[in-house]
Write a protein that holds these residues in place. Structure first.
Motif, PDB file in Angstrom:
ATOM      1  N   TRP A  68     -12.018  -4.387   9.801  1.00 60.88           N
ATOM      2  CA  TRP A  68     -11.416  -5.632   9.596  1.00 60.88           C
ATOM      3  C   TRP A  68     -11.298  -6.618  10.640  1.00 60.88           C
ATOM      4  CZ3 TRP A  68     -11.443  -7.844   4.977  1.00 60.88           C
ATOM      5  CH2 TRP A  68     -11.645  -7.298   3.746  1.00 60.88           C
ATOM      6  N   ASP A  69     -10.911  -5.710  11.722  1.00 57.35           N
ATOM      7  CA  ASP A  69     -10.736  -6.508  13.030  1.00 57.35           C
ATOM      8  C   ASP A  69     -11.940  -7.230  13.486  1.00 57.35           C
ATOM      9  OD1 ASP A  69      -8.015  -5.709  13.183  1.00 57.35           O
ATOM     10  OD2 ASP A  69      -8.580  -4.183  14.452  1.00 57.35           O
ATOM     11  N   GLU A  70     -13.203  -6.420  13.315  1.00 54.91           N
ATOM     12  CA  GLU A  70     -14.279  -7.291  13.456  1.00 54.91           C
ATOM     13  C   GLU A  70     -14.571  -8.484  12.717  1.00 54.91           C
ATOM     14  OE1 GLU A  70     -19.123  -6.416  13.546  1.00 54.91           O
ATOM     15  OE2 GLU A  70     -17.756  -4.547  13.572  1.00 54.91           O
ATOM     16  N   TYR A  71     -14.254  -8.238  11.453  1.00 48.53           N
ATOM     17  CA  TYR A  71     -14.407  -9.490  10.405  1.00 48.53           C
ATOM     18  C   TYR A  71     -13.652 -10.593  10.826  1.00 48.53           C
ATOM     19  CZ  TYR A  71     -13.946 -12.223   6.167  1.00 48.53           C
ATOM     20  OH  TYR A  71     -13.787 -13.361   5.192  1.00 48.53           O
ATOM     21  N   GLU A  72     -12.233 -10.266  11.253  1.00 46.99           N
ATOM     22  CA  GLU A  72     -11.202 -11.287  11.455  1.00 46.99           C
ATOM     23  C   GLU A  72     -11.735 -12.057  12.573  1.00 46.99           C
ATOM     24  OE1 GLU A  72      -8.101 -12.172   9.988  1.00 46.99           O
ATOM     25  OE2 GLU A  72      -8.656 -11.349   8.275  1.00 46.99           O
ATOM     26  N   ARG A  73     -12.263 -11.196  13.772  1.00 49.54           N
ATOM     27  CA  ARG A  73     -12.696 -11.828  14.889  1.00 49.54           C
ATOM     28  C   ARG A  73     -13.852 -12.935  14.705  1.00 49.54           C
ATOM     29  NH1 ARG A  73     -11.767  -6.838  17.053  1.00 49.54           N
ATOM     30  NH2 ARG A  73     -13.946  -6.421  16.925  1.00 49.54           N
ATOM     31  N   SER A  74     -14.636 -12.818  13.349  1.00 51.78           N
ATOM     32  CA  SER A  74     -15.682 -13.690  13.361  1.00 51.78           C
ATOM     33  C   SER A  74     -15.250 -15.066  12.568  1.00 51.78           C
ATOM     34  CB  SER A  74     -16.775 -13.074  12.233  1.00 51.78           C
ATOM     35  OG  SER A  74     -16.101 -12.916  10.862  1.00 51.78           O
ATOM     36  N   LEU A  75     -14.186 -15.160  12.179  1.00 52.04           N
ATOM     37  CA  LEU A  75     -13.521 -16.211  11.590  1.00 52.04           C
ATOM     38  C   LEU A  75     -12.995 -17.176  12.244  1.00 52.04           C
ATOM     39  CD1 LEU A  75     -11.276 -14.629   8.930  1.00 52.04           C
ATOM     40  CD2 LEU A  75     -13.692 -15.407   8.202  1.00 52.04           C
ATOM     41  N   CYS A 135       0.869  -1.235   0.074  1.00 55.47           N
ATOM     42  CA  CYS A 135      -0.092   0.183   0.044  1.00 55.47           C
ATOM     43  C   CYS A 135       0.866   1.286  -0.024  1.00 55.47           C
ATOM     44  CB  CYS A 135      -0.855   0.236   1.293  1.00 55.47           C
ATOM     45  SG  CYS A 135      -2.334  -0.924   1.050  1.00 55.47           S
ATOM     46  N   GLU A 136       1.762   1.209   0.937  1.00 53.34           N
ATOM     47  CA  GLU A 136       2.816   2.370   1.048  1.00 53.34           C
ATOM     48  C   GLU A 136       3.703   2.568  -0.431  1.00 53.34           C
ATOM     49  OE1 GLU A 136       3.145   4.855   3.266  1.00 53.34           O
ATOM     50  OE2 GLU A 136       1.359   3.732   4.357  1.00 53.34           O
ATOM     51  N   VAL A 137       4.059   1.365  -0.893  1.00 51.70           N
ATOM     52  CA  VAL A 137       4.926   1.441  -2.175  1.00 51.70           C
ATOM     53  C   VAL A 137       4.102   2.056  -3.216  1.00 51.70           C
ATOM     54  CG1 VAL A 137       6.041   0.161  -3.836  1.00 51.70           C
ATOM     55  CG2 VAL A 137       6.370  -0.352  -1.486  1.00 51.70           C
ATOM     56  N   LEU A 138       2.876   1.345  -3.508  1.00 54.07           N
ATOM     57  CA  LEU A 138       2.048   1.864  -4.743  1.00 54.07           C
ATOM     58  C   LEU A 138       0.985   2.849  -4.420  1.00 54.07           C
ATOM     59  CD1 LEU A 138       1.618  -1.665  -6.068  1.00 54.07           C
ATOM     60  CD2 LEU A 138       3.356  -0.104  -6.647  1.00 54.07           C
ATOM     61  N   GLY A 139       0.696   3.403  -3.212  1.00 51.46           N
ATOM     62  CA  GLY A 139      -0.334   4.400  -2.846  1.00 51.46           C
ATOM     63  C   GLY A 139      -1.594   3.567  -2.915  1.00 51.46           C
ATOM     64  N   TYR A 140      -1.595   2.256  -2.675  1.00 59.61           N
ATOM     65  CA  TYR A 140      -2.765   1.492  -2.655  1.00 59.61           C
ATOM     66  C   TYR A 140      -3.650   1.805  -1.424  1.00 59.61           C
ATOM     67  CZ  TYR A 140      -2.703  -1.246  -7.095  1.00 59.61           C
ATOM     68  OH  TYR A 140      -2.821  -1.678  -8.326  1.00 59.61           O
ATOM     69  N   VAL A 141      -4.775   1.322  -1.273  1.00 62.76           N
ATOM     70  CA  VAL A 141      -5.492   1.566   0.155  1.00 62.76           C
ATOM     71  C   VAL A 141      -6.052   0.127   0.551  1.00 62.76           C
ATOM     72  CG1 VAL A 141      -6.004   3.831  -0.301  1.00 62.76           C
ATOM     73  CG2 VAL A 141      -7.764   2.135  -1.091  1.00 62.76           C
ATOM     74  N   VAL A 142      -6.271  -0.043   1.654  1.00 63.05           N
ATOM     75  CA  VAL A 142      -7.030  -1.245   2.247  1.00 63.05           C
ATOM     76  C   VAL A 142      -8.557  -1.104   1.785  1.00 63.05           C
ATOM     77  CG1 VAL A 142      -7.811  -2.567   4.246  1.00 63.05           C
ATOM     78  CG2 VAL A 142      -5.307  -1.628   3.896  1.00 63.05           C
ATOM     79  N   PRO A 143      -9.319  -1.730   1.063  1.00 62.13           N
ATOM     80  CA  PRO A 143     -10.807  -1.996   0.647  1.00 62.13           C
ATOM     81  C   PRO A 143     -11.277  -1.995   2.038  1.00 62.13           C
ATOM     82  CG  PRO A 143      -9.958  -4.066   0.114  1.00 62.13           C
ATOM     83  CD  PRO A 143      -8.800  -3.108   0.768  1.00 62.13           C
ATOM     84  N   PRO A 144     -12.665  -1.415   2.048  1.00 60.46           N
ATOM     85  CA  PRO A 144     -13.530  -1.554   3.004  1.00 60.46           C
ATOM     86  C   PRO A 144     -13.804  -2.824   3.606  1.00 60.46           C
ATOM     87  CG  PRO A 144     -14.703  -0.226   1.369  1.00 60.46           C
ATOM     88  CD  PRO A 144     -13.491  -0.842   0.756  1.00 60.46           C
ATOM     89  N   PRO A 145     -14.303  -3.184   4.821  1.00 55.78           N
ATOM     90  CA  PRO A 145     -14.535  -4.642   5.037  1.00 55.78           C
ATOM     91  C   PRO A 145     -15.824  -5.047   4.594  1.00 55.78           C
ATOM     92  CG  PRO A 145     -15.127  -3.022   6.961  1.00 55.78           C
ATOM     93  CD  PRO A 145     -14.408  -2.186   5.741  1.00 55.78           C
ATOM     94  N   PRO A 146     -15.926  -6.252   4.431  1.00 58.65           N
ATOM     95  CA  PRO A 146     -17.277  -6.964   4.028  1.00 58.65           C
ATOM     96  C   PRO A 146     -18.426  -6.356   4.466  1.00 58.65           C
ATOM     97  CG  PRO A 146     -15.819  -8.651   4.654  1.00 58.65           C
ATOM     98  CD  PRO A 146     -15.139  -7.495   5.365  1.00 58.65           C
TER      99      PRO A 146
END
Length: 144
Positions: free
Chosen positions: A41-48, A24-35
């Motif tokens: 994303w933390d909430e999503y991860e805890r559901s797995l 993300c830092e190298v390319l100027g990319y971003v993390v997409p919104p969670p599902p």
């Protein structure tokens, strides 16, 4: 004529989120919104299930032009040189000292993020200079 297909680039790695955030830092990319249905994303991860937590991560071009990058945890470490690598185009249109200065400036920006400088390949009459580097898990890429 076949239609152009969308594609993503997938990285096998030990720590998907760490490697994704580096790119993300190298390319100027971003993390997409969670599902849908998850505030973060933390909430999503805890559901797995525990074995699936931290197993994958992605980042996207905020303009929608570049391919999605997907990072997946694999048990084995990197053993050999990449057969495919990214060329990060920071010197496009530049030659000689101007190109080298652009490559070196980007290298200096990426090293504190965890990148490793491997070697400088100087212009040889048919190809311009490029700088071979590695990301935070040793995957090769070039500053071109």
């Amino acid at each position: 004529m076949a239609s152009v297909k969308q594609f993503q680039i997938t990285f096998d790695c030990a720590e998907p989120e760490r490697v994704a955030r580096f790119w993300c830092e190298v390319l100027g990319y971003v993390v997409p919104p969670p599902p849908a249905g998850f505030a973060s994303w933390d909430e999503y991860e805890r559901s797995l299930p525990p074995e699936d937590q931290g197993a994958r991560f992605a980042c996207v071009d905020p303009t929608g032009v570049g391919p999605r990058l997907f990072f997946q945890r694999v048990p084995e470490g990197k053993a050999v040189k990449n057969r495919i690598h990214l060329d990060v185009r920071v010197g496009t249109g530049l030659v000689g000292e101007q190109r080298l200065a652009a490559l070196e400036a980007e290298c200096a920006r990426l090293i504190p993020l965890g990148a490793t400088r491997v070697r400088l390949l100087l212009a040889d009459g048919s190809d311009e200079s490029c700088l071979v580097m590695q990301d935070v898990e040793g995957n090769e890429f070039c500053l071109d």
